[in-house]
Scaffold this motif. Structure first.
Motif, PDB file in Angstrom:
ATOM      1  N   MET A  18      13.623  -8.994   7.936  1.00  0.00           N
ATOM      2  CA  MET A  18      14.746  -8.085   7.698  1.00  0.00           C
ATOM      3  C   MET A  18      14.651  -7.460   6.308  1.00  0.00           C
ATOM      4  SD  MET A  18      17.970 -10.180   9.352  1.00  0.00           S
ATOM      5  CE  MET A  18      19.199  -9.177   8.547  1.00  0.00           C
ATOM      6  N   ARG A  50      12.038  -6.732   4.635  1.00  0.00           N
ATOM      7  CA  ARG A  50      11.014  -5.685   4.621  1.00  0.00           C
ATOM      8  C   ARG A  50      11.493  -4.410   5.303  1.00  0.00           C
ATOM      9  NH1 ARG A  50       6.836  -9.140   7.102  1.00  0.00           N
ATOM     10  NH2 ARG A  50       6.616 -10.740   5.567  1.00  0.00           N
ATOM     11  N   THR A  51      12.287  -4.552   6.359  1.00  0.00           N
ATOM     12  CA  THR A  51      12.664  -3.375   7.144  1.00  0.00           C
ATOM     13  C   THR A  51      13.980  -2.746   6.690  1.00  0.00           C
ATOM     14  OG1 THR A  51      13.709  -4.773   8.817  1.00  0.00           O
ATOM     15  CG2 THR A  51      11.409  -4.147   9.192  1.00  0.00           C
ATOM     16  N   ASP A  52      14.943  -3.558   6.263  1.00  0.00           N
ATOM     17  CA  ASP A  52      16.232  -2.998   5.857  1.00  0.00           C
ATOM     18  C   ASP A  52      16.920  -3.923   4.852  1.00  0.00           C
ATOM     19  OD1 ASP A  52      18.627  -1.646   5.616  1.00  0.00           O
ATOM     20  OD2 ASP A  52      18.934  -1.445   7.772  1.00  0.00           O
ATOM     21  N   PRO A  53      16.493  -3.853   3.576  1.00  0.00           N
ATOM     22  CA  PRO A  53      17.072  -4.751   2.558  1.00  0.00           C
ATOM     23  C   PRO A  53      18.588  -4.614   2.415  1.00  0.00           C
ATOM     24  CG  PRO A  53      15.149  -3.614   1.694  1.00  0.00           C
ATOM     25  CD  PRO A  53      15.440  -3.025   3.039  1.00  0.00           C
ATOM     26  N   ALA A  54      19.118  -3.396   2.539  1.00  0.00           N
ATOM     27  CA  ALA A  54      20.571  -3.211   2.385  1.00  0.00           C
ATOM     28  C   ALA A  54      21.334  -3.946   3.480  1.00  0.00           C
ATOM     29  CB  ALA A  54      20.922  -1.730   2.390  1.00  0.00           C
ATOM     30  N   LEU A  55      20.838  -3.878   4.701  1.00  0.00           N
ATOM     31  CA  LEU A  55      21.472  -4.592   5.811  1.00  0.00           C
ATOM     32  C   LEU A  55      21.386  -6.098   5.583  1.00  0.00           C
ATOM     33  CD1 LEU A  55      22.776  -4.699   8.630  1.00  0.00           C
ATOM     34  CD2 LEU A  55      20.466  -4.629   9.572  1.00  0.00           C
ATOM     35  N   THR A  56      20.244  -6.572   5.128  1.00  0.00           N
ATOM     36  CA  THR A  56      20.075  -7.999   4.870  1.00  0.00           C
ATOM     37  C   THR A  56      21.046  -8.456   3.790  1.00  0.00           C
ATOM     38  OG1 THR A  56      17.739  -7.737   5.388  1.00  0.00           O
ATOM     39  CG2 THR A  56      18.383  -9.784   4.325  1.00  0.00           C
ATOM     40  N   TYR A  57      21.140  -7.691   2.729  1.00  0.00           N
ATOM     41  CA  TYR A  57      22.044  -8.024   1.627  1.00  0.00           C
ATOM     42  C   TYR A  57      23.482  -8.125   2.135  1.00  0.00           C
ATOM     43  CZ  TYR A  57      23.733  -7.992  -3.190  1.00  0.00           C
ATOM     44  OH  TYR A  57      24.313  -8.331  -4.372  1.00  0.00           O
ATOM     45  N   LEU A  76      15.047 -10.629  -1.679  1.00  0.00           N
ATOM     46  CA  LEU A  76      14.708  -9.440  -0.901  1.00  0.00           C
ATOM     47  C   LEU A  76      13.486  -8.706  -1.438  1.00  0.00           C
ATOM     48  CD1 LEU A  76      18.275  -8.040  -0.199  1.00  0.00           C
ATOM     49  CD2 LEU A  76      16.862  -9.541   1.215  1.00  0.00           C
TER      50      LEU A  76
END
Length: 88
Positions: free
Chosen positions: A20, A22-29, A77
């Motif tokens: 996650m 790698r693909t979407d750090p903002a979503l992971t955060y 991240l």
């Protein structure tokens, strides 16, 4: 500082968090910091067991766990420079 590095490593070490990040750090955060998500609960549990578990349960442990989580997450991240850690 060791606590933040350890917490970041625990978060980054999870294969789904790694993918996650790698693909979407903002979503992971957002997912890890929002208290009602599974990711927040998982990160909180890991940190409570492995990083802040030596503290008395309750307000003190919760405050330190939250501080570690919010401090460590940005580092978690960032992809590791260690090829062995990046490989999983």
């Amino acid at each position: 500082m060791r606590t933040v590095v350890r917490a970041a490593g625990l978060l980054r070490g999870h294969p789904v968090v790694r993918a996650m990040a790698r693909t979407d750090p903002a979503l992971t955060y957002a997912a890890v910091l929002h208290p009602t998500t599974t990711w927040h609960q998982l990160a909180w549990h890991w940190l409570s067991d492995h990083v802040t578990g030596h503290l008395p349960r309750g307000a003190e442990q919760d405050t330190v766990t939250l501080a570690v989580l919010t401090t460590a997450l940005p580092y978690a991240l960032v992809p590791s420079r260690n090829p062995q850690e990046s490989a999983g």
